[in-house]
Design a protein around this motif. Structure first.
Motif, PDB file in Angstrom:
ATOM      1  N   GLY A   1       0.813  -1.213   0.000  1.00 33.79           N
ATOM      2  CA  GLY A   1       0.000   0.000   0.000  1.00 33.79           C
ATOM      3  C   GLY A   1       0.844   1.259   0.000  1.00 33.79           C
ATOM      4  N   VAL A   2       1.831   1.304   0.885  1.00 33.38           N
ATOM      5  CA  VAL A   2       2.683   2.493   0.965  1.00 33.38           C
ATOM      6  C   VAL A   2       3.508   2.624  -0.316  1.00 33.38           C
ATOM      7  CG1 VAL A   2       4.613   3.549   2.183  1.00 33.38           C
ATOM      8  CG2 VAL A   2       2.769   2.502   3.464  1.00 33.38           C
ATOM      9  N   GLY A   3       4.010   1.499  -0.813  1.00 38.68           N
ATOM     10  CA  GLY A   3       4.787   1.541  -2.052  1.00 38.68           C
ATOM     11  C   GLY A   3       3.974   2.100  -3.200  1.00 38.68           C
ATOM     12  N   ALA A   4       2.757   1.582  -3.363  1.00 38.97           N
ATOM     13  CA  ALA A   4       1.913   2.045  -4.465  1.00 38.97           C
ATOM     14  C   ALA A   4       1.565   3.522  -4.295  1.00 38.97           C
ATOM     15  CB  ALA A   4       0.635   1.202  -4.531  1.00 38.97           C
ATOM     16  N   ALA A   5       1.243   3.919  -3.055  1.00 36.15           N
ATOM     17  CA  ALA A   5       0.843   5.308  -2.829  1.00 36.15           C
ATOM     18  C   ALA A   5       2.006   6.259  -3.104  1.00 36.15           C
ATOM     19  CB  ALA A   5       0.347   5.485  -1.389  1.00 36.15           C
ATOM     20  N   ILE A   6       3.200   5.909  -2.640  1.00 37.51           N
ATOM     21  CA  ILE A   6       4.364   6.761  -2.875  1.00 37.51           C
ATOM     22  C   ILE A   6       4.635   6.866  -4.375  1.00 37.51           C
ATOM     23  CG2 ILE A   6       6.886   6.846  -2.646  1.00 37.51           C
ATOM     24  CD1 ILE A   6       5.845   7.668  -0.103  1.00 37.51           C
ATOM     25  N   TYR A   7       4.559   5.725  -5.060  1.00 36.40           N
ATOM     26  CA  TYR A   7       4.821   5.777  -6.499  1.00 36.40           C
ATOM     27  C   TYR A   7       3.804   6.673  -7.196  1.00 36.40           C
ATOM     28  CZ  TYR A   7       5.403   4.692 -11.351  1.00 36.40           C
ATOM     29  OH  TYR A   7       5.597   4.840 -12.688  1.00 36.40           O
ATOM     30  N   LEU A   8       2.519   6.452  -6.893  1.00 37.99           N
ATOM     31  CA  LEU A   8       1.478   7.209  -7.595  1.00 37.99           C
ATOM     32  C   LEU A   8       1.561   8.698  -7.292  1.00 37.99           C
ATOM     33  CD1 LEU A   8      -1.567   4.809  -7.179  1.00 37.99           C
ATOM     34  CD2 LEU A   8      -0.394   5.400  -9.302  1.00 37.99           C
ATOM     35  N   GLU A   9       1.869   9.051  -6.035  1.00 38.05           N
ATOM     36  CA  GLU A   9       1.849  10.468  -5.666  1.00 38.05           C
ATOM     37  C   GLU A   9       3.154  11.189  -5.986  1.00 38.05           C
ATOM     38  OE1 GLU A   9      -0.582  12.504  -4.544  1.00 38.05           O
ATOM     39  OE2 GLU A   9      -1.865  10.804  -5.036  1.00 38.05           O
ATOM     40  N   GLU A  10       4.283  10.516  -5.796  1.00 41.94           N
ATOM     41  CA  GLU A  10       5.557  11.229  -5.877  1.00 41.94           C
ATOM     42  C   GLU A  10       6.279  11.001  -7.202  1.00 41.94           C
ATOM     43  OE1 GLU A  10       7.010  13.189  -3.158  1.00 41.94           O
ATOM     44  OE2 GLU A  10       4.901  13.089  -2.610  1.00 41.94           O
ATOM     45  N   TYR A  11       6.067   9.856  -7.821  1.00 42.04           N
ATOM     46  CA  TYR A  11       6.890   9.518  -8.979  1.00 42.04           C
ATOM     47  C   TYR A  11       6.130   9.418 -10.293  1.00 42.04           C
ATOM     48  CZ  TYR A  11      10.722   8.616  -5.774  1.00 42.04           C
ATOM     49  OH  TYR A  11      11.708   8.770  -4.831  1.00 42.04           O
ATOM     50  N   ALA A  12       4.918   8.836 -10.261  1.00 42.59           N
ATOM     51  CA  ALA A  12       4.218   8.577 -11.523  1.00 42.59           C
ATOM     52  C   ALA A  12       3.972   9.877 -12.278  1.00 42.59           C
ATOM     53  CB  ALA A  12       2.898   7.871 -11.241  1.00 42.59           C
ATOM     54  N   PRO A  13       4.248   9.899 -13.578  1.00 44.32           N
ATOM     55  CA  PRO A  13       3.930  11.084 -14.360  1.00 44.32           C
ATOM     56  C   PRO A  13       2.420  11.250 -14.426  1.00 44.32           C
ATOM     57  CG  PRO A  13       4.553   9.269 -15.805  1.00 44.32           C
ATOM     58  CD  PRO A  13       4.802   8.802 -14.396  1.00 44.32           C
ATOM     59  N   ASP A  14       1.963  12.487 -14.514  1.00 44.61           N
ATOM     60  CA  ASP A  14       0.527  12.747 -14.503  1.00 44.61           C
ATOM     61  C   ASP A  14      -0.032  12.506 -15.906  1.00 44.61           C
ATOM     62  OD1 ASP A  14      -1.972  13.480 -13.700  1.00 44.61           O
ATOM     63  OD2 ASP A  14      -1.631  15.622 -13.992  1.00 44.61           O
ATOM     64  N   THR A  15      -0.205  11.239 -16.253  1.00 44.40           N
ATOM     65  CA  THR A  15      -0.703  10.906 -17.586  1.00 44.40           C
ATOM     66  C   THR A  15      -2.094  10.306 -17.490  1.00 44.40           C
ATOM     67  OG1 THR A  15       0.207   8.692 -17.461  1.00 44.40           O
ATOM     68  CG2 THR A  15       1.614  10.381 -18.414  1.00 44.40           C
ATOM     69  N   ARG A  16      -2.693  10.030 -18.650  1.00 42.88           N
ATOM     70  CA  ARG A  16      -4.012   9.430 -18.675  1.00 42.88           C
ATOM     71  C   ARG A  16      -3.969   8.043 -18.025  1.00 42.88           C
ATOM     72  NH1 ARG A  16      -6.916  10.673 -24.293  1.00 42.88           N
ATOM     73  NH2 ARG A  16      -6.147  12.742 -23.794  1.00 42.88           N
TER      74      ARG A  16
END
Lengths: 302, 279
Positions: free
Chosen positions: A101-116
């Motif tokens: 959960g923490v891994g996914a949340a950190i990736y989505l919020e801090e690293y993932a580019p804001d794409t579709r």
């Protein structure tokens, strides 16, 4: 100059009527609140009343029995294996969900580019949180019990419950990460920290109380879940708790909701009281978990 | 000096700071340390800065003034590449730090920010102890030998040691706004950067705290090159050696000695702005 004086500000019919509407509205809101609280109190009161005389310390420390008379007078029958089974289950689930959960949340919020694609994934994680638990049970059965060949064991149970609450934990962790002020990140970047250092030293510590609160509340939901455990074939009654060894991961397990369900299905009327006693134990564990979550939240709330 | 992937130990050699400097006279060396050449910054399709060229002198205070939205903060952030953190931002042109273009491909922005520290508009101490706040930059930069000494030194230079020296373990968030901002200044100067960028560091503070910060900035210029954004013109006049006036449209209208800018500006637009006719 116009006349001034208190006479000019007297009450009138329109104002009185508006106040009446206001009072009616407040009354309705109060009744709505009362309904929820009353239902909860009735439920808890009824369960405690039903269990009265059947719940003592030996109930917590002894395995179940098929004979109702063994549950009274400290003769030694109870919920012990299921209680320990549930605790094992929840600790394992906690470990899996915190990492994932923490891994996914950190990736989505801090690293993932804001794409579709990212937005699509985020929207669907929120949707997954609403999927009925029995569907996760079916998934766990197909994936862990059958495909992975684990069988109906503790590990399969924990992984299934992890799937069930992971979306809730990810969403809660994302919110906690998003709540970390950008000024904090800038402060760390400003002294020459790398992105990893900013995440490790600033974002995670600040988000941790929120993450823990969300995770514990989700786990409290998981510990009461019955449907997915039935689907994956958890034992209804275990006479010995899981062993305290890694091997226990691959052995059958029981859990409190399963045991309560089994008691409640017995023909003898006494078992309804025993099921109630089990419910009180389950509710107590649940309340303790919620209290821990509230404590953590208050402690770190500035 | 090199900014390219500087290992932490090399970062030490970047500092030219004299170890003990007590003079209040900050005429400085006067040599150019930062040279901006035709800098354009865009946020998406919007142009925020239009062809900024200026030379910032070493160990002096350079003030960037101008009305809201004129791009002065954007220019400040392009000096330590904090604009890199904004997805839509795009920078064109060159900024030379001691002759090295910081936008070259071989420059690591993290290494650059070790040489060019920053203090922000809102005081933003970490929710950690006072000690850990100041030590943070030293730790991430691998300069954590003699940590106690360096933390004390930074707090002294930031003129806050006398107030917090006996409570280093208490939270940085328990301090007043002015103390928090001086703590943030201590955090920025602890690793001994060459340049300190300040983005309206006193705008959230009361007059007493503001005056403390202003005194501090004048002192800092004896060791560091200070570039400060402010929209308080009296503040710019009081503390800066050079002033750059940005006006709407993201252009640098006039740049020169602070005294001359405030007494005898070349541009009518600058004179109108300074005398309060607009902006």
């Amino acid at each position: 100059m116009a006349t001034t004086g208190i006479d000019g500000f007297g009450s009138d019919a329109t104002l009185d009527r508006k106040r009446l509407y206001g009072r009616v509205f407040v009354g309705l809101c109060f009744l709505s609140t009362l309904f929820g609280v009353a239902a909860l109190l009735l439920l808890v009161g009824d369960v405690i009343y039903e269990s009265w005389g059947w719940l003592d310390l030996t109930f917590l420390t002894h395995p179940p029995s098929w004979f109702p008379e063994n549950y009274v007078d400290g003769r030694g029958a109870g919920i012990y294996p299921a209680l320990i089974g549930s605790l094992f289950l929840i600790v394992l689930t906690a470990v899996f969900t915190i990492f994932l959960g923490v891994g996914a949340a950190i990736y989505l919020e801090e690293y993932a580019p804001d794409t579709r694609v990212t937005r699509f994934i985020e929207a669907n994680i929120a949707n997954l949180a609403g999927v009925p638990s029995i569907v996760y049970g079916l998934l766990g059965l197909a994936l862990f019990v059958r495909a992975a060949g684990l069988g109906s064991v503790l590990l399969a149970g924990a992984l299934t419950l992890t799937l069930l609450i992971l979306p809730i934990v990810i969403v809660a962790a994302q919110e906690a990460v998003r709540a970390v002020p950008d000024s904090q990140r800038r402060a760390a970047y400003g002294v020459g920290a790398t992105k990893w250092e900013v995440t490790r030293d600033v974002v995670l510590p600040s988000a941790m109380p929120g993450i823990m609160t969300g995770t514990i509340l989700a786990l409290a939901r998981a510990i009461g879940e019955t449907a997915p455990l039935i689907m994956i074939g958890a034992a209804t009654t275990m006479f010995a708790p899981p062993r305290l060894s890694p091997g226990a991961l691959f052995e059958p397990f029981g859990a409190m909701p399963m045991q309560i369900f089994e008691w409640a299905s017995q023909p003898q009327a006494e078992f309804q009281h025993i099921a109630a006693a089990g419910s009180v134990v389950l509710l107590t564990v649940l309340l303790l978990m919620n209290a821990t979550a509230i404590y953590i939240r208050n402690r770190y709330d500035r | 000096m090199s900014l390219d992937d500087t290992p932490t130990t090399d970062a030490e050699s970047m500092t030219t700071t004299p170890t003990v400097t007590t003079t209040d006279d900050h005429s400085g060396t006067g040599e150019t340390i930062i040279e901006s050449r035709d800098i354009d910054v865009y946020y998406g399709d919007t142009q925020a800065l239009d062809g900024i060229s200026m030379e910032i002198p070493e160990q002096q205070v350079t003030a960037l003034i101008g009305p809201s939205g004129c791009g002065k903060s954007t220019f400040l952030r392009s000096i330590n590449r904090m604009n890199d953190l904004i997805d839509t931002a795009r920078v064109e042109g060159e900024i030379l730090l001691r002759g090295k273009n910081i936008y070259d491909d071989d420059v690591d922005p993290v290494a650059l920010r070790r040489a060019v520290g920053m203090v922000f508009q809102e005081p933003n101490p970490f929710p950690k102890s006072i000690y850990d706040n100041v030590a943070y930059g030293l730790r991430v930069q691998g300069k954590d030998d003699n940590l106690d000494e360096k933390v004390e030194d930074a707090l002294r230079r930031a003129a806050i040691w006398d107030e917090v020296g006996d409570q280093l373990d208490s939270s940085g968030l328990d301090l007043s706004g002015g103390q928090q901002q001086r703590l943030c200044i201590a955090r920025a100067i602890a690793p001994d950067p060459e340049v300190i960028l300040m983005d309206e560091p006193a705008s959230a503070l009361d007059p007493v705290a503001t005056s403390q910060i202003e005194d501090l900035i004048e002192d800092l210029a004896s060791e560091f090159t200070v570039v400060i954004v402010t929209h308080n013109m009296q503040q710019a006049a009081r503390i800066s050696d050079k002033t750059a006036v940005f006006l709407t449209g993201g252009e640098l209208v006039e740049f020169g000695d602070t005294n001359r800018i405030f007494e005898n500006p070349n541009s009518q637009r600058v004179e109108d702005y300074i005398t309060g006719k607009f902006g």
